[in-house]
Write a protein that holds these residues in place. Structure first.
Motif, PDB file in Angstrom:
ATOM      1  N   LEU A 126      81.102  73.685  39.735  1.00  0.00           N
ATOM      2  CA  LEU A 126      80.675  73.228  38.418  1.00  0.00           C
ATOM      3  C   LEU A 126      79.246  72.727  38.530  1.00  0.00           C
ATOM      4  CD1 LEU A 126      83.945  71.250  37.642  1.00  0.00           C
ATOM      5  CD2 LEU A 126      83.310  73.461  36.669  1.00  0.00           C
ATOM      6  N   LEU A 127      78.324  73.393  37.850  1.00  0.00           N
ATOM      7  CA  LEU A 127      76.903  73.104  37.995  1.00  0.00           C
ATOM      8  C   LEU A 127      76.395  72.371  36.755  1.00  0.00           C
ATOM      9  CD1 LEU A 127      74.392  73.487  39.750  1.00  0.00           C
ATOM     10  CD2 LEU A 127      74.073  75.725  38.689  1.00  0.00           C
ATOM     11  N   ILE A 128      76.075  71.099  36.927  1.00  0.00           N
ATOM     12  CA  ILE A 128      75.618  70.256  35.824  1.00  0.00           C
ATOM     13  C   ILE A 128      74.121  70.010  35.979  1.00  0.00           C
ATOM     14  CG2 ILE A 128      75.989  68.110  34.546  1.00  0.00           C
ATOM     15  CD1 ILE A 128      78.519  69.847  34.830  1.00  0.00           C
ATOM     16  N   THR A 129      73.361  70.452  34.993  1.00  0.00           N
ATOM     17  CA  THR A 129      71.900  70.333  35.028  1.00  0.00           C
ATOM     18  C   THR A 129      71.396  69.807  33.690  1.00  0.00           C
ATOM     19  OG1 THR A 129      71.712  72.642  34.335  1.00  0.00           O
ATOM     20  CG2 THR A 129      71.599  72.196  36.700  1.00  0.00           C
ATOM     21  N   ALA A 130      70.092  69.540  33.636  1.00  0.00           N
ATOM     22  CA  ALA A 130      69.516  69.006  32.404  1.00  0.00           C
ATOM     23  C   ALA A 130      69.438  70.064  31.318  1.00  0.00           C
ATOM     24  CB  ALA A 130      68.124  68.427  32.682  1.00  0.00           C
ATOM     25  N   HIS A 131      68.909  71.257  31.638  1.00  0.00           N
ATOM     26  CA  HIS A 131      68.823  72.284  30.600  1.00  0.00           C
ATOM     27  C   HIS A 131      69.481  73.573  31.065  1.00  0.00           C
ATOM     28  CE1 HIS A 131      65.445  74.669  32.289  1.00  0.00           C
ATOM     29  NE2 HIS A 131      65.401  75.402  31.192  1.00  0.00           N
ATOM     30  N   ASP A 132      69.770  74.428  30.111  1.00  0.00           N
ATOM     31  CA  ASP A 132      70.679  75.554  30.336  1.00  0.00           C
ATOM     32  C   ASP A 132      69.945  76.743  30.936  1.00  0.00           C
ATOM     33  OD1 ASP A 132      73.134  76.687  30.322  1.00  0.00           O
ATOM     34  OD2 ASP A 132      73.358  76.795  28.153  1.00  0.00           O
TER      35      ASP A 132
ATOM     36  N   GLU B 164      77.759  73.450  31.416  1.00  0.00           N
ATOM     37  CA  GLU B 164      77.697  72.055  30.981  1.00  0.00           C
ATOM     38  C   GLU B 164      76.305  71.453  31.164  1.00  0.00           C
ATOM     39  OE1 GLU B 164      79.900  70.455  29.284  1.00  0.00           O
ATOM     40  OE2 GLU B 164      81.269  72.157  29.346  1.00  0.00           O
ATOM     41  N   ALA B 165      75.276  72.182  30.717  1.00  0.00           N
ATOM     42  CA  ALA B 165      73.934  71.612  30.679  1.00  0.00           C
ATOM     43  C   ALA B 165      73.840  70.647  29.497  1.00  0.00           C
ATOM     44  CB  ALA B 165      72.890  72.709  30.553  1.00  0.00           C
ATOM     45  N   ILE B 166      73.007  69.624  29.634  1.00  0.00           N
ATOM     46  CA  ILE B 166      72.898  68.624  28.578  1.00  0.00           C
ATOM     47  C   ILE B 166      72.059  69.147  27.425  1.00  0.00           C
ATOM     48  CG2 ILE B 166      72.221  66.252  28.057  1.00  0.00           C
ATOM     49  CD1 ILE B 166      72.532  65.683  31.087  1.00  0.00           C
ATOM     50  N   GLU B 167      70.979  69.868  27.764  1.00  0.00           N
ATOM     51  CA  GLU B 167      70.096  70.427  26.752  1.00  0.00           C
ATOM     52  C   GLU B 167      70.335  71.930  26.636  1.00  0.00           C
ATOM     53  OE1 GLU B 167      66.144  69.356  27.957  1.00  0.00           O
ATOM     54  OE2 GLU B 167      66.676  67.267  28.258  1.00  0.00           O
ATOM     55  N   GLY B 168      69.629  72.583  25.711  1.00  0.00           N
ATOM     56  CA  GLY B 168      69.794  74.006  25.495  1.00  0.00           C
ATOM     57  C   GLY B 168      68.974  74.835  26.453  1.00  0.00           C
ATOM     58  N   ILE B 169      68.828  76.134  26.126  1.00  0.00           N
ATOM     59  CA  ILE B 169      68.077  77.065  26.963  1.00  0.00           C
ATOM     60  C   ILE B 169      66.605  76.696  27.021  1.00  0.00           C
ATOM     61  CG2 ILE B 169      67.191  79.439  26.940  1.00  0.00           C
ATOM     62  CD1 ILE B 169      70.040  80.346  26.331  1.00  0.00           C
ATOM     63  N   SER B 170      66.041  76.267  25.894  1.00  0.00           N
ATOM     64  CA  SER B 170      64.644  75.829  25.867  1.00  0.00           C
ATOM     65  C   SER B 170      64.570  74.341  26.099  1.00  0.00           C
ATOM     66  CB  SER B 170      63.994  76.171  24.528  1.00  0.00           C
ATOM     67  OG  SER B 170      62.703  75.611  24.446  1.00  0.00           O
TER      68      SER B 170
ATOM     69  N   ILE C  61      74.810  63.421  26.031  1.00  0.00           N
ATOM     70  CA  ILE C  61      75.011  62.820  27.349  1.00  0.00           C
ATOM     71  C   ILE C  61      76.453  62.352  27.508  1.00  0.00           C
ATOM     72  CG2 ILE C  61      74.372  60.861  28.821  1.00  0.00           C
ATOM     73  CD1 ILE C  61      71.494  61.188  27.683  1.00  0.00           C
ATOM     74  N   ARG C  62      76.990  61.746  26.464  1.00  0.00           N
ATOM     75  CA  ARG C  62      78.369  61.262  26.545  1.00  0.00           C
ATOM     76  C   ARG C  62      79.362  62.415  26.651  1.00  0.00           C
ATOM     77  NH1 ARG C  62      77.869  56.420  22.005  1.00  0.00           N
ATOM     78  NH2 ARG C  62      76.945  54.853  23.426  1.00  0.00           N
ATOM     79  N   ASP C  63      79.094  63.498  25.943  1.00  0.00           N
ATOM     80  CA  ASP C  63      79.999  64.656  26.010  1.00  0.00           C
ATOM     81  C   ASP C  63      80.028  65.245  27.418  1.00  0.00           C
ATOM     82  OD1 ASP C  63      80.624  64.421  23.343  1.00  0.00           O
ATOM     83  OD2 ASP C  63      79.261  66.015  22.673  1.00  0.00           O
ATOM     84  N   VAL C  64      78.847  65.413  28.022  1.00  0.00           N
ATOM     85  CA  VAL C  64      78.799  65.969  29.374  1.00  0.00           C
ATOM     86  C   VAL C  64      79.381  64.976  30.374  1.00  0.00           C
ATOM     87  CG1 VAL C  64      77.308  66.888  31.189  1.00  0.00           C
ATOM     88  CG2 VAL C  64      76.853  67.463  28.805  1.00  0.00           C
ATOM     89  N   ALA C  65      79.146  63.680  30.152  1.00  0.00           N
ATOM     90  CA  ALA C  65      79.720  62.655  31.037  1.00  0.00           C
ATOM     91  C   ALA C  65      81.244  62.736  31.027  1.00  0.00           C
ATOM     92  CB  ALA C  65      79.254  61.272  30.611  1.00  0.00           C
ATOM     93  N   ALA C  66      81.814  62.945  29.855  1.00  0.00           N
ATOM     94  CA  ALA C  66      83.273  63.066  29.765  1.00  0.00           C
ATOM     95  C   ALA C  66      83.759  64.279  30.549  1.00  0.00           C
ATOM     96  CB  ALA C  66      83.691  63.177  28.297  1.00  0.00           C
ATOM     97  N   PHE C  67      83.016  65.380  30.485  1.00  0.00           N
ATOM     98  CA  PHE C  67      83.378  66.567  31.257  1.00  0.00           C
ATOM     99  C   PHE C  67      83.306  66.274  32.748  1.00  0.00           C
ATOM    100  CE2 PHE C  67      82.158  70.329  33.642  1.00  0.00           C
ATOM    101  CZ  PHE C  67      83.123  71.255  33.256  1.00  0.00           C
ATOM    102  N   VAL C  68      82.247  65.592  33.184  1.00  0.00           N
ATOM    103  CA  VAL C  68      82.084  65.268  34.603  1.00  0.00           C
ATOM    104  C   VAL C  68      83.241  64.417  35.099  1.00  0.00           C
ATOM    105  CG1 VAL C  68      80.644  63.993  36.258  1.00  0.00           C
ATOM    106  CG2 VAL C  68      79.570  65.513  34.567  1.00  0.00           C
ATOM    107  N   VAL C  69      83.604  63.416  34.311  1.00  0.00           N
ATOM    108  CA  VAL C  69      84.703  62.523  34.699  1.00  0.00           C
ATOM    109  C   VAL C  69      86.028  63.286  34.727  1.00  0.00           C
ATOM    110  CG1 VAL C  69      86.039  60.495  34.044  1.00  0.00           C
ATOM    111  CG2 VAL C  69      83.534  60.457  33.853  1.00  0.00           C
ATOM    112  N   ASP C  70      86.306  64.022  33.660  1.00  0.00           N
ATOM    113  CA  ASP C  70      87.587  64.736  33.564  1.00  0.00           C
ATOM    114  C   ASP C  70      87.734  65.803  34.652  1.00  0.00           C
ATOM    115  OD1 ASP C  70      88.169  63.228  31.349  1.00  0.00           O
ATOM    116  OD2 ASP C  70      87.663  64.792  29.894  1.00  0.00           O
ATOM    117  N   SER C  71      86.610  66.415  35.041  1.00  0.00           N
ATOM    118  CA  SER C  71      86.649  67.506  36.014  1.00  0.00           C
ATOM    119  C   SER C  71      86.443  67.035  37.445  1.00  0.00           C
ATOM    120  CB  SER C  71      85.583  68.560  35.671  1.00  0.00           C
ATOM    121  OG  SER C  71      85.761  69.056  34.366  1.00  0.00           O
TER     122      SER C  71
END
Length: 327
Positions: free
Chosen positions: A193-199, A214-220, A230-240
């Protein structure tokens, strides 16, 4: 001065140079100018002595946000061949690049090298593609013959050398692709699972069997993360149970740092696993300042941070490793 005024001034400069400057020289190495170093390194390996290759943007430069200068226009005016990825990447350079198309061969490699079935889309903008093709080595290798053909069109005597260079370099990239595949496959499946700032890693995900959605920002990088993102991705990180997240060398780390703080506040231990090269390679004169080195560095960082084991370096790349004194 407003953005519109700057753009108008640069376009006027382009028009003036188109009148006063010859399209390209007929003798000597071709002057190839690229927007980003990921193209420049491939072009240099393909061109050999048939061309000199330079790049407008260097290490740490974000092509999504980069605005051209008058000096850039001068460099473009002196080029015999201009190579870029796609306006989805070099958005603020697009108008200036378009101004050179009538006088200098100017090639958008995403469209010239790949058909629509290969190009991933931007979920947030249906009119745009995901331009980060270099993240899948097997795809990025396909720009090499396109570049060779573009050089040969102006230097036909180089055609045989260019073809030999393409064969040699793509063999190296084939070996690199297999090595990355093996490295990512060594990561425990539930930790891929690769979590980065942008997609920027969707092609990496598709090519190497890792989830990078699960990037926090979009492609650009022009889009900015909200607290909700940030909270949505944080929930994914915790749950996963994600063990590590990653910053990028061209993006301010504050978004990932905020993510880590949010995750840790929820009682989950997560660390920053390292910095990845996304929209630019490393500094000139370093292994990471080459395309092979960029991909190698990213793969090492991701594999080790997520619990995988690196395979032996391929023998087809021993020459590259010796050049950079890497064991």
């Amino acid at each position: 001065m407003s953005t519109q005024s700057v753009a108008a001034r640069l376009c006027a400069t382009v028009a003036a140079l188109a009148i006063t400057t010859p399209a390209f020289a007929q003798d000597g190495p071709l002057n190839v100018l690229t927007t980003v170093t990921m193209i420049a390194d491939v072009a240099a390996n393909v061109a050999g002595d048939c061309a000199t290759v330079t790049s407008l943007l260097g290490a740490g430069s974000d092509p999504h946000l980069y605005r051209p200068t008058a000096a850039d226009v001068q460099k473009l005016s002196g080029a015999d061949l201009i190579l870029y990825v796609d306006p989805a990447l070099e958005a603020r350079l697009a108008e200036v690049l378009a101004g050179f198309t009538d006088r200098t061969p100017t090639i958008g490699l995403a469209r010239a090298s790949f058909d629509d079935s290969t190009l991933l889309g931007d979920a947030e903008d249906a009119a745009q593609i995901d331009p980060h093709l270099w993240m899948d080595v097997s795809l990025w290798a396909q720009i090499a013959p396109v570049i060779a053909d573009a050089i040969a069109a102006q230097r036909p005597d180089c055609a045989d050398d260019l073809a030999a260079n393409v064969a040699d370099y793509t063999a190296q990239l084939d070996a690199l692709h297999m090595w990355v595949t093996q490295a990512i496959a060594s990561i425990p499946k539930d930790q891929r699972l690769l979590i980065t700032a942008h997609d920027a890693f969707e092609y990496f995900a598709s090519g190497y069997g890792i989830t990078a959605s699960e990037a926090i920002e979009g492609i650009s990088t022009e889009s900015e993360a909200s607290i909700g993102d940030i909270r949505d991705v944080a929930a994914f990180v915790v749950d996963s149970g994600v063990p590590a997240v990653f910053v990028e060398t061209t993006i301010n780390p504050r978004t990932i740092e905020a993510l880590v703080a949010e995750v840790q506040s929820q009682g989950h231990a997560v660390v920053i696993g390292g910095a990845l090269f996304s929209d630019a390679m490393g500094d000139d004169g370093t292994p990471e300042g080459t395309y092979i080195g960029m991909i190698r560095a990213n793969t090492v960082t991701v594999t080790e941070a997520l619990g995988g084991t690196l395979p032996d370096w391929p023998k087809a790349l021993d020459g590259w490793a010796r050049d950079w004194t890497i064991e």
